[in-house]
Design a protein around this motif. Structure first.
Motif, PDB file in Angstrom:
ATOM      1  N   GLN A   9       0.816  -1.208   0.000  1.00 21.25           N
ATOM      2  CA  GLN A   9       0.000   0.000   0.000  1.00 21.25           C
ATOM      3  C   GLN A   9       0.854   1.263   0.000  1.00 21.25           C
ATOM      4  OE1 GLN A   9      -3.222   1.043  -0.113  1.00 21.25           O
ATOM      5  NE2 GLN A   9      -3.762  -1.034  -0.705  1.00 21.25           N
ATOM      6  N   ARG A  18      -2.852  -0.281  -6.152  1.00 23.56           N
ATOM      7  CA  ARG A  18      -4.138  -0.821  -6.585  1.00 23.56           C
ATOM      8  C   ARG A  18      -4.169  -2.338  -6.392  1.00 23.56           C
ATOM      9  NH1 ARG A  18      -6.555  -3.221 -10.553  1.00 23.56           N
ATOM     10  NH2 ARG A  18      -4.776  -3.390 -11.935  1.00 23.56           N
ATOM     11  N   THR A  21      -4.543  -3.187  -2.740  1.00 24.75           N
ATOM     12  CA  THR A  21      -5.939  -3.025  -2.314  1.00 24.75           C
ATOM     13  C   THR A  21      -6.764  -4.228  -2.748  1.00 24.75           C
ATOM     14  OG1 THR A  21      -5.774  -0.625  -2.405  1.00 24.75           O
ATOM     15  CG2 THR A  21      -7.994  -1.568  -2.556  1.00 24.75           C
ATOM     16  N   GLU A  25      -8.822  -6.945  -0.454  1.00 21.44           N
ATOM     17  CA  GLU A  25     -10.238  -7.245  -0.654  1.00 21.44           C
ATOM     18  C   GLU A  25     -10.458  -8.744  -0.809  1.00 21.44           C
ATOM     19  OE1 GLU A  25     -11.303  -4.845  -3.998  1.00 21.44           O
ATOM     20  OE2 GLU A  25     -11.338  -3.011  -2.817  1.00 21.44           O
TER      21      GLU A  25
END
Length: 133
Positions: A9, A18, A21, A25
């Motif tokens: 990050q 990205r 992230t 998720e």
């Protein structure tokens, strides 16, 4: 990552951030409902992937706890003889926290409450415990 590690990050590269992230998720999704076994196998083989990154999610933990309760007829203890018993003994506290954080799927909350009603001792009566709230 450009350095054969997992994406970070705090990278200066927007694409790496990205991807980091997206990986986060995936981990959260796996914890809530589980990922397909072939995808998990591929993710776990990635270079630099921490061993615990895709530990069993809530569906697998609840199933393991239910199996334990059926087999032993008692609640697992933190001081248990096996690593499995000690790990399963932590599930109620983790479930309470997940319930407070609204990350425990409703169906699994219901299942944990059913187990608590049947076997007692799950959700030690603390406010918000899966067996009490």
């Amino acid at each position: 990552s450009k350095h054969s590690a997992l994406p970070r990050q705090n990278s200066e590269d927007a694409e790496e951030r990205r991807l980091s992230t997206f990986a986060g998720e995936l981990r959260r999704f796996h914890a809530r409902v589980g990922l397909p076994a072939p995808l998990l196998k591929r993710l776990r083989r990635m270079k630099g992937m921490p061993k615990e990154a895709f530990d069993p999610g809530w569906p697998a933990l609840c199933a393991s706890l239910a199996t334990w309760l059926e087999k032993h007829g008692r609640v697992p203890e933190l001081s248990g003889k096996t690593a499995l018993e000690r790990r399963l003994a932590k599930v109620p506290a983790r479930a309470r926290q997940a319930h407070r954080n609204v990350t425990l799927p409703a169906a699994l909350l219901t299942r944990l409450r059913e187990l608590a009603a049947r076997f007692g001792g799950i959700g030690d009566g603390a406010r918000g415990a899966p067996g009490t709230a």
